[in-house]
Enzyme design. Structure first.
Site, PDB file in Angstrom:
ATOM      1  N   THR A  35       0.842  -1.206   0.119  1.00 40.28           N
ATOM      2  CA  THR A  35      -0.064  -0.152   0.012  1.00 40.28           C
ATOM      3  C   THR A  35       0.956   1.320  -0.044  1.00 40.28           C
ATOM      4  O   THR A  35       2.081   1.212   0.562  1.00 40.28           O
ATOM      5  CB  THR A  35      -0.966  -0.015   1.229  1.00 40.28           C
ATOM      6  OG1 THR A  35      -2.140  -1.018   1.262  1.00 40.28           O
ATOM      7  CG2 THR A  35      -1.540   1.266   1.678  1.00 40.28           C
ATOM      8  N   ASP A  74      -3.341   4.720  -2.904  1.00 44.58           N
ATOM      9  CA  ASP A  74      -3.543   3.899  -4.209  1.00 44.58           C
ATOM     10  C   ASP A  74      -4.712   2.903  -4.010  1.00 44.58           C
ATOM     11  O   ASP A  74      -5.333   2.920  -2.735  1.00 44.58           O
ATOM     12  CB  ASP A  74      -2.092   3.070  -4.536  1.00 44.58           C
ATOM     13  CG  ASP A  74      -1.910   2.170  -3.457  1.00 44.58           C
ATOM     14  OD1 ASP A  74      -1.976   2.218  -2.328  1.00 44.58           O
ATOM     15  OD2 ASP A  74      -2.138   0.801  -3.894  1.00 44.58           O
ATOM     16  N   ARG A 115      -4.785  -0.580  -4.979  1.00 43.14           N
ATOM     17  CA  ARG A 115      -4.391  -2.183  -5.406  1.00 43.14           C
ATOM     18  C   ARG A 115      -4.386  -2.883  -3.755  1.00 43.14           C
ATOM     19  O   ARG A 115      -3.824  -2.388  -2.949  1.00 43.14           O
ATOM     20  CB  ARG A 115      -2.885  -2.056  -6.022  1.00 43.14           C
ATOM     21  CG  ARG A 115      -2.433  -3.729  -5.838  1.00 43.14           C
ATOM     22  CD  ARG A 115      -1.240  -3.699  -6.720  1.00 43.14           C
ATOM     23  NE  ARG A 115      -1.173  -3.441  -8.033  1.00 43.14           N
ATOM     24  CZ  ARG A 115      -0.313  -3.470  -8.918  1.00 43.14           C
ATOM     25  NH1 ARG A 115       0.835  -3.638  -8.470  1.00 43.14           N
ATOM     26  NH2 ARG A 115      -0.654  -3.015 -10.338  1.00 43.14           N
ATOM     27  N   LYS A 172      -9.255   2.760  -0.053  1.00 41.56           N
ATOM     28  CA  LYS A 172      -8.516   2.624   1.424  1.00 41.56           C
ATOM     29  C   LYS A 172      -8.526   3.976   2.096  1.00 41.56           C
ATOM     30  O   LYS A 172      -7.834   4.147   3.413  1.00 41.56           O
ATOM     31  CB  LYS A 172      -6.947   2.602   0.766  1.00 41.56           C
ATOM     32  CG  LYS A 172      -6.566   1.109   0.319  1.00 41.56           C
ATOM     33  CD  LYS A 172      -5.159   1.292  -0.193  1.00 41.56           C
ATOM     34  CE  LYS A 172      -4.923  -0.143  -1.036  1.00 41.56           C
ATOM     35  NZ  LYS A 172      -3.374  -0.310  -1.308  1.00 41.56           N
ATOM     36  N   GLY A 208      -2.037  -2.168   5.535  1.00 45.96           N
ATOM     37  CA  GLY A 208      -2.011  -3.408   6.389  1.00 45.96           C
ATOM     38  C   GLY A 208      -3.110  -4.391   5.911  1.00 45.96           C
ATOM     39  O   GLY A 208      -3.169  -4.431   4.875  1.00 45.96           O
ATOM     40  N   SER A 237       4.110   0.005   2.090  1.00 47.47           N
ATOM     41  CA  SER A 237       5.355  -0.428   1.563  1.00 47.47           C
ATOM     42  C   SER A 237       5.910   0.625   0.553  1.00 47.47           C
ATOM     43  O   SER A 237       7.240   0.612   0.246  1.00 47.47           O
ATOM     44  CB  SER A 237       5.070  -1.708   0.856  1.00 47.47           C
ATOM     45  OG  SER A 237       4.028  -1.707  -0.059  1.00 47.47           O
ATOM     46  N   ASP A 265       6.926   0.611  -6.017  1.00 45.80           N
ATOM     47  CA  ASP A 265       6.373  -0.511  -5.085  1.00 45.80           C
ATOM     48  C   ASP A 265       5.688  -1.487  -5.673  1.00 45.80           C
ATOM     49  O   ASP A 265       4.838  -1.081  -6.444  1.00 45.80           O
ATOM     50  CB  ASP A 265       5.985  -0.102  -3.788  1.00 45.80           C
ATOM     51  CG  ASP A 265       5.385  -1.096  -3.050  1.00 45.80           C
ATOM     52  OD1 ASP A 265       5.959  -2.027  -2.788  1.00 45.80           O
ATOM     53  OD2 ASP A 265       4.356  -0.896  -2.356  1.00 45.80           O
ATOM     54  N   SER A 303       1.928  -1.608  -4.584  1.00 43.21           N
ATOM     55  CA  SER A 303       0.960  -0.524  -4.835  1.00 43.21           C
ATOM     56  C   SER A 303       0.646  -0.552  -6.157  1.00 43.21           C
ATOM     57  O   SER A 303       1.391  -0.731  -7.288  1.00 43.21           O
ATOM     58  CB  SER A 303       1.717   0.974  -4.353  1.00 43.21           C
ATOM     59  OG  SER A 303       1.967   0.956  -2.930  1.00 43.21           O
TER      60      SER A 303
END
Length: 256
Positions: A54, A70, A72, A86, A100, A182, A219, A222
């Site tokens: 994330t 994001d 995903r 999110k 998380g 992340s 990342d 994400s």
């Protein structure tokens, strides 16, 4: 020093030491169980780390708060949801980004939102951001990190714009700009190089979206779209929320 009931410390097993300590009044039975689990070769009972992906951010500008994330959602190496929400509702003037475990972030924020709604009905007042922060950090601290929710909480109340990060163990930071997840390092690089005091709304929105883009591009956990939400207090004193769902697709810049 010698342990009770033994001639030499080196001959004492963990179980014997714990049994002697327990007799003194403390119960250390779980320590012996944990030692056996840690030494077991059975993968099924070992604690294994599951990577979650994330990028979430928040920043304060001159007049309000911008939150972005994001979209995903992953299950290990699998993309489970390409358009996962999110940014969670807490109160009419407060929202929260979650990183998380998806279930933990959703149910934790829903529970706190319910408690704050009852509090607002009892008091007849606008919910304070610090009240939401206090309830969230107490809940997470109680479970000592076993609730996998890393949160960026933002809102506007009578004290102005507020922004907090709340970690899974319950620790809290209050800063003018925050990143978690992340992809947070790439997002923080954007903030560190471009954030300034007294930014306008449009500048803050563009910076938040670019920070999420940076996280997405650097990342693997994400991706997909960029969600942006703006909370501000107008000249009439009313709090307004500007929710820009799927504002930008992956990898595009603010000029396209």
């Amino acid at each position: 020093p010698e342990f009770p009931g033994s001639s030499t410390p080196s001959t004492m097993s963990l179980e014997n030491v714990l049994a002697d300590c327990s007799a003194a009044s403390f119960d250390f039975s779980l320590a012996a169980r944990n030692a056996k689990v840690a030494g077991s070769s059975t993968d099924a009972i070992k604690h294994r780390f599951l990577k979650t992906g994330t990028t979430i951010v928040g920043l304060v500008y001159d007049g309000g708060v911008v939150l972005a994330a994001d979209t995903r959602s992953t299950e290990g190496h699998i993309v489970a949801d390409k358009n996962c929400r999110k940014i969670h509702y807490i109160a009419d003037n407060i929202y929260c980004c979650g990183a998380g475990t998806a279930a933990d972030t959703e149910f934790t924020t829903e529970m706190i939102a319910s408690s704050l709604k009852l509090h607002a009905l009892r008091t007849g007042r606008l919910t304070r951001v610090v009240s939401a922060m206090t309830l969230l950090k107490r809940h997470l601290y109680k479970y000592q990190g076993h609730v996998g929710a890393a949160l960026i909480l933002g809102g506007v109340d009578h004290e102005g714009a507020k922004l907090y990060s709340i970690w899974p163990h319950g620790s809290v930071d209050e800063l003018p700009y925050l990143t978690m997840g992340s992809g947070s390092l790439a997002a923080m690089a954007e903030f560190e190089s471009r954030w300034t005091q007294g930014m306008t709304k449009d500048e803050a929105v563009a910076l938040a979206a670019d920070a999420i883009d940076a996280g997405i591009l650097n990342d693997m956990g994400s991706g997909s779209f960029v969600d942006v939400l703006v909370i501000e207090r107008g000249t009439d004193g009313e709090v307004t929320v500007d929710d820009r769902r799927n504002m930008r697709a992956t990898g595009t810049d603010s000029g396209k």
